[in-house]
Design a protein around this motif. Sequence first.
Motif, PDB file in Angstrom:
ATOM      1  N   ALA A   1       0.877  -1.331   0.106  1.00 14.04           N
ATOM      2  CA  ALA A   1      -0.059   0.110  -0.006  1.00 14.04           C
ATOM      3  C   ALA A   1       1.093   1.353  -0.012  1.00 14.04           C
ATOM      4  O   ALA A   1       0.569   2.233  -0.588  1.00 14.04           O
ATOM      5  N   ALA A   2       2.017   1.072   0.767  1.00 14.00           N
ATOM      6  CA  ALA A   2       2.945   2.612   0.641  1.00 14.00           C
ATOM      7  C   ALA A   2       3.547   2.700  -0.684  1.00 14.00           C
ATOM      8  O   ALA A   2       3.560   3.590  -1.071  1.00 14.00           O
TER       9      ALA A   2
ATOM     10  N   ILE B   1       0.901   4.276  -2.778  1.00  6.61           N
ATOM     11  CA  ILE B   1       0.759   5.688  -2.734  1.00  6.61           C
ATOM     12  C   ILE B   1       1.983   6.285  -3.129  1.00  6.61           C
ATOM     13  O   ILE B   1       1.795   7.517  -3.465  1.00  6.61           O
TER      14      ILE B   1
ATOM     15  N   GLY C   1       1.503   6.515  -6.776  1.00  5.75           N
ATOM     16  CA  GLY C   1       0.658   7.774  -7.245  1.00  5.75           C
ATOM     17  C   GLY C   1       0.969   9.150  -7.128  1.00  5.75           C
ATOM     18  O   GLY C   1       0.611   9.891  -8.045  1.00  5.75           O
TER      19      GLY C   1
END
Length: 144
Positions: free
Chosen positions: A87-88, A91, A94
């Motif tokens: 997930a990191a 991010i 993104g």
Amino acid sequence: MSTNSTEDRSRLRDKSLGSLIGRLPELVSRMIRGEIQLAKQEMSTKLKAAGVGAGLLVGAAILAIIFLQIMLAAAIIALSLVLPAWAAALIVGGVVLIIVIVLALVGIKALKTGVPPVPTEAVASVKSDIRAVKGEGEYDNAAR
């Protein structure tokens, strides 16, 4: 005639027709030199803008490659560990993607202002000079 001042024009009005005709080659030569200088300046400005746009697009391309690397790392992490680490990575990917989009849009805008590098102001000025020489209108020096 972009180099003529108000003083030059007032002196020209006081001259006889014969002396003006005698000075015609000098005046035309000075006008042509001024137009060439204007065209050089305009081309230089437009090419600089195109260079900045190209540089920004190169920056966007480099960050796009980094984005792909981050996304690949995120996919690997997600598939192998199924932990919050992926997930990191998503991010971070993104954020890099947003930077790539901003750089690309700014670069495209800068390229559009400099391409094609045509001296539009110089062309308009030459047309104005030709109209003034033909006596089809008053010479407009206010635009310069």
